[in-house]
Write an enzyme that holds these catalytic residues in place. Structure first.
Site, PDB file in Angstrom:
ATOM      1  N   ASP A  90      -8.309   5.432   3.589  1.00 25.42           N
ATOM      2  CA  ASP A  90      -8.299   4.106   4.205  1.00 25.42           C
ATOM      3  C   ASP A  90      -8.778   3.093   3.172  1.00 25.42           C
ATOM      4  OD1 ASP A  90      -8.497   1.867   5.745  1.00 25.42           O
ATOM      5  OD2 ASP A  90      -9.961   2.670   7.154  1.00 25.42           O
ATOM      6  N   ASP A 124      -2.567   0.273   4.980  1.00 28.15           N
ATOM      7  CA  ASP A 124      -3.745   0.684   4.206  1.00 28.15           C
ATOM      8  C   ASP A 124      -4.315   2.035   4.663  1.00 28.15           C
ATOM      9  OD1 ASP A 124      -4.879  -0.121   6.589  1.00 28.15           O
ATOM     10  OD2 ASP A 124      -6.650  -0.975   5.628  1.00 28.15           O
ATOM     11  N   GLU A 125      -3.504   2.814   5.345  1.00 29.88           N
ATOM     12  CA  GLU A 125      -3.989   4.122   5.805  1.00 29.88           C
ATOM     13  C   GLU A 125      -2.930   5.198   5.610  1.00 29.88           C
ATOM     14  OE1 GLU A 125      -6.931   3.058   9.567  1.00 29.88           O
ATOM     15  OE2 GLU A 125      -4.871   3.618   9.946  1.00 29.88           O
TER      16      GLU A 125
HETATM   17 MG   LIG Z   1      -8.654  -0.323   5.949  1.00 33.39          MG
END
Ligand SMILES: [Mg+2]
Length: 405
Positions: free
Chosen positions: A23, A118-119
């Site tokens: 993350d 973002d993961e």
């Molecule tokens: Mg994040």
């Protein structure tokens, strides 16, 4: 700790580490700091449009220290953090960096699935499950992202016996974290979290947990499965009970194929101006059912049967959503495109299809991240609308039919 646990270990099985979650920390703000050296080490807020009424879709850690969060209005962010720099988002740059980060992680371990901009997560094969090996992979990912992408973009990494707990682990030591949740540490390792920190527990679920006497993660972990089943009103509670124990369970796929409502209009409601509000109510009702089942839909069909002439049932597809406002917007679009706009209508209906469970949902990259950020005020609006809407029994009681799988 004074509480005794006769069954303190949640699971008799010693589950190995099987999932690694990556993350990015304050992703958009970090990319901005990467792109502009003047922003490094400074409080930064990212806005989708440069307007005081807009809200932050990301905040740098320096801004977070002042209480600025995703969803904070720009005008409020300036009050909370007078030195903040607000920048307009650069979706193209974020997506380009996103691809480079995925490549960097892929250099270290195969990426099983990209979950959002973002993961991402990786499944750990049998020979890479020793905690020391997993920690080594985590450090390698961090080094590779710093070297190949940018030292100003940090990632937090979590590993656990299942993807759900790995995601929790990635959030527990932010920023720049590396945290492993091992089976032997369950459940105590989770006690530092609040109920709302868990994926799947939003405000309303938290209220139901409180009503059931569950106020802490510790109480949640010790609660019997049937209690959680009751709080969630179904299998989502059972799933969480297993996930907290480190069990690996298949992703939830909705067995339900569609949710819909239709209504045969009485003569006095067949004029289009009278039919439209009824169609809207049907959509509101379908959306409520969608959310009550924990589902999102990827397609909306509007059904119109005319008094004369053929029926019309166009379908529109969209990124999965459960937002009444977004679906209303699409319904309005279909309505405006209808043939025979002056013709009287005999029956109206809406059907939501391409259903997917909330937790199986993979958001589209930038677009839906922004949409989710902007969703918070809308969620409050939906809540308010529900509170002021008339009781259900007053709503199309006689001839509404529902479509089920
Ligand atoms: Mg994040």
């Amino acid at each position: 700790m004074t509480v005794e646990f006769c069954h303190a270990k949640l699971s008799a099985l010693d589950h190995p580490l099987t999932a690694l979650f990556v993350d990015c920390d304050s992703f958009f703000a970090s990319v901005e700091q990467h792109l502009d050296p003047a922003l490094r080490g400074r409080p930064v807020g990212v806005a989708p449009v440069m307007a005081e009424s807009s809200c932050c879709i990301a905040a740098s850690y320096e801004a977070k220290a002042y209480g600025v969060k995703t969803g904070t209005r720009i005008s409020d962010a300036r009050v909370l953090c007078p030195g903040i720099t607000i920048v307009e988002s650069k979706p193209k740059e974020y997506i380009a960096i996103h691809h480079r980060i995925v490549e960097a992680v892929e250099d270290c371990i195969h990426v099983e699935q990209v979950l959002s901009i973002d993961e991402m997560w990786a499944w750990l094969p049998f020979n890479l499950r020793e905690p020391s090996t997993v920690a080594k992979i985590g450090r390698k990912i961090k080094d590779t992202v710093a070297k190949e992408v940018s030292p100003f973009i940090k990632v937090s990494i979590g590993a656990a016996p299942n993807k759900y707990l790995a995601k929790m682990a990635s959030k527990m030591r932010k920023p720049d974290g590396l945290f492993l949740i091992e089976s032997k540490d369950l459940p105590e390792v989770l006690y530092e979290l609040k109920l709302r920190d868990l994926t799947g527990i939003a405000r309303r679920t938290e209220a139901r947990l409180h009503a059931a006497g569950i106020h802490t993660i510790e109480a949640l972990c010790q609660a019997p499965k049937n209690l959680l089943h009751g709080v969630w009103g179904g299998v989502l509670g059972d799933r969480l009970w297993h996930l907290l124990r480190g069990d690996e369970i298949p992703e939830l796929v909705s067995a339900r194929k569609s949710i819909g409502h239709s209504h045969v209009l009485p003569p006095e409601h067949r004029h289009p101006d009278k039919a439209w509000p009824i169609l809207c109510k049907l959509l509101h009702k379908a959306c409520e059912r969608l959310r009550s089942h924990g589902l999102l839909c990827g397609a909306l069909t509007m059904q119109l049967s005319y008094l004369r002439g053929p029926a019309w049932a166009p379908e529109i597809r969209m990124p999965e959503t459960d937002s009444t406002l977004r679906l209303m917007h699409l319904l309005d679009r279909l309505w405006r495109e209808r043939p025979e706009p002056r013709e009287k209508i005999l029956q109206v209906g809406v059907v939501l299809t391409r259903l997917i469970a909330h937790e199986s949902h993979t958001p589209e990259l930038f677009q839906s991240f922004v949409a989710e950020s902007m969703e918070q005020p809308k969620a409050r609006l939906r809540h308010t609308m529900r509170r002021i809407s008339p009781p259900r029994r007053r709503f199309l009681r006689c001839s509404t039919s529902s479509t089920r799988a």
